[in-house]
Scaffold this active site. Structure first.
Site, PDB file in Angstrom:
ATOM      1  N   LYS A  44      -2.611  -1.699  15.925  1.00 45.04           N
ATOM      2  CA  LYS A  44      -2.083  -0.907  17.043  1.00 45.04           C
ATOM      3  C   LYS A  44      -3.170  -0.744  18.085  1.00 45.04           C
ATOM      4  CE  LYS A  44       1.435   1.832  14.822  1.00 45.04           C
ATOM      5  NZ  LYS A  44       1.214   2.224  13.450  1.00 45.04           N
ATOM      6  N   GLU A  78       0.823  -1.224   0.000  1.00 46.63           N
ATOM      7  CA  GLU A  78       0.000   0.000   0.000  1.00 46.63           C
ATOM      8  C   GLU A  78       0.850   1.265   0.000  1.00 46.63           C
ATOM      9  OE1 GLU A  78      -1.502   1.772   3.492  1.00 46.63           O
ATOM     10  OE2 GLU A  78      -1.185  -0.024   4.718  1.00 46.63           O
TER      11      GLU A  78
HETATM   12  N1  PSU Z   1      -2.322   1.564  10.895  1.00 41.54           N
HETATM   13  C1  PSU Z   1      -0.977   1.580  10.958  1.00 41.54           C
HETATM   14  N2  PSU Z   1      -0.257   2.135   9.930  1.00 41.54           N
HETATM   15  C2  PSU Z   1      -0.887   2.671   8.831  1.00 41.54           C
HETATM   16  C3  PSU Z   1      -2.319   2.638   8.774  1.00 41.54           C
HETATM   17  C4  PSU Z   1      -2.988   2.077   9.822  1.00 41.54           C
HETATM   18  O1  PSU Z   1      -0.418   1.106  11.935  1.00 41.54           O
HETATM   19  O2  PSU Z   1      -0.208   3.181   7.923  1.00 41.54           O
HETATM   20  C5  PSU Z   1      -3.024   3.197   7.568  1.00 41.54           C
HETATM   21  C6  PSU Z   1      -3.399   2.080   6.583  1.00 41.54           C
HETATM   22  O3  PSU Z   1      -3.310   2.587   5.263  1.00 41.54           O
HETATM   23  C7  PSU Z   1      -4.862   1.820   6.923  1.00 41.54           C
HETATM   24  C8  PSU Z   1      -5.330   3.210   7.266  1.00 41.54           C
HETATM   25  O4  PSU Z   1      -5.610   1.253   5.866  1.00 41.54           O
HETATM   26  O5  PSU Z   1      -4.262   3.798   7.972  1.00 41.54           O
HETATM   27  C9  PSU Z   1      -6.607   3.196   8.090  1.00 41.54           C
HETATM   28  O6  PSU Z   1      -7.082   4.496   8.216  1.00 41.54           O
HETATM   29  P1  PSU Z   1      -8.509   4.745   8.912  1.00 41.54           P
HETATM   30  O7  PSU Z   1      -8.348   4.323  10.333  1.00 41.54           O
HETATM   31  O8  PSU Z   1      -8.768   6.213   8.741  1.00 41.54           O
HETATM   32  O9  PSU Z   1      -9.482   3.871   8.180  1.00 41.54           O
END
Ligand code: PSU
Ligand code: MN
Length: 312
Positions: A161, A26
């Site tokens: 996390k 990604e």
């Molecule tokens: N969690 C991490 N590192 C990241 C992300 C999440 O530890 O880089 C990124 C990923 O791209 C994930 C996104 O799909 O954040 C999720 O964002 P949201 O919680 O806004 O859906």
């Protein structure tokens, strides 16, 4: 349907045409998940790890209104350097970014969508989005969970996390029919730490087992994804107390500053990284490399199964 908008790099399209193993990666992790220049160095090292394991990396992103599977080192540098100025692209943003001819860093959600469209089955990342703490009030639940519910891609991560509510995230995945596997473990790993206190659905001990499971999943015509949680190697894991303190502090600041919506996760990630210094970044890099290797080995094992018959 999105295919007319998809450009594959030559390397990725040749690999897919000849049935070689391919691993999707990604780009939100590059633009929003790590600081420059470590984000670019990591993205390139992760690609290298996939190649060393014998597969082809396909880093996924949106550039000038086109969906890309397979980026050049210059394009990776561009995403790393622009960082948070690049739009974080989730499912709801896709049509708008394409209609306007803009760039977007793909999250787990949009990377799964584009990987599936391109014919890529395996995807490695760091952590997925999930149900946020306090979601019973904020209703902040990542679109990643809905994508896992509907798109048949195997996602290899290091758990989630604990900025998230891990228990509620597992409940949501159960409701949506997404199997959560532990690689070599029965306990759900929590990104920087190998322990969380929560159990996975199944323990799996080899890439071959993962490949067989995915093949069966496809043969059954099941639509959703499969989540593989791969614990960070013990030598890079962080003391739980340090991480928990940083997360509590970051969550407090997030509420105080009124950070909402798509900004929440990048805000928390950046703040936790600042509060824990370089140590958490080093762990983050290592766990992504570890996941890339496992996804590549699984893609290879899947290729080796091709000739094998499934039970009728
Ligand atoms: N969690 C991490 N590192 C990241 C992300 C999440 O530890 O880089 C990124 C990923 O791209 C994930 C996104 O799909 O954040 C999720 O964002 P949201 O919680 O806004 O859906
Ligand atoms: Mn959210």
């Amino acid at each position: 349907m999105l295919k007319p908008y998809l450009d594959m790099s030559r390397e990725v399209s040749e690999a897919l045409n000849s049935g070689k193993p391919v691993v999707a990666l990604e780009s939100t992790i590059i633009s929003h998940g790590m600081p420059y220049p470590q984000n670019v160095e990591t993205a390139l090292r992760v690609e290298e790890a996939v190649r060393e394991a014998g597969a082809v990396p396909a880093t996924i992103a949106i550039i000038g209104g086109r969906l890309k599977a397979g980026l050049s080192p210059e394009e990776i540098e561009y995403f790393g350097k622009k960082g948070r100025d690049i739009a974080k692209a989730s499912r709801r943003d896709l049509a708008m970014l394409l209609a306007r001819g803009q760039d977007g860093a793909t999250t787990v959600t949009t990377t799964m969508m584009i990987a599936h469209m391109a014919g890529i089955r395996f995807f490695a990342t760091g952590g997925i989005g999930g149900v946020h703490r306090g979601a019973e009030i904020s209703m902040d639940i990542s679109a990643d969970l809905e994508e896992l519910a509907q798109t048949p891609v195997m996602v290899v991560c290091a758990g989630a996390k604990s900025i998230l509510d891990l228990g509620l995230t597992l409940e949501y995945l159960e409701t949506k029919g997404v199997p959560v596997l532990g690689f070599g473990t029965e306990e759900l790993p929590a990104f920087y730490c190998r322990e969380s206190g929560f159990s996975v659905d199944y323990r799996v001990d080899s890439p071959r087992e993962l490949a067989q499971l995915f093949k069966t999943h496809e043969a059954l015509g099941l639509t959703g994804g499969i989540l593989v949680t791969n614990p960070i190697p013990a030598e890079y894991a962080m003391p739980k107390g340090d991480i928990d303190r940083a997360i509590e502090q970051a969550l407090k600041e997030c509420t105080q500053q009124g950070v909402k919506g798509k900004e929440t996760t990048p805000f928390l990630l950046a703040r936790v990284a600042q509060l824990t210094g370089g140590e958490s970044l080093a762990s983050n890099i290592q766990l992504v490399l570890n996941n890339a290797r496992l996804a590549a080995q699984t893609a290879l094992a899947y290729g080796a199964l091709e000739g094998e018959k499934l039970p009728q």
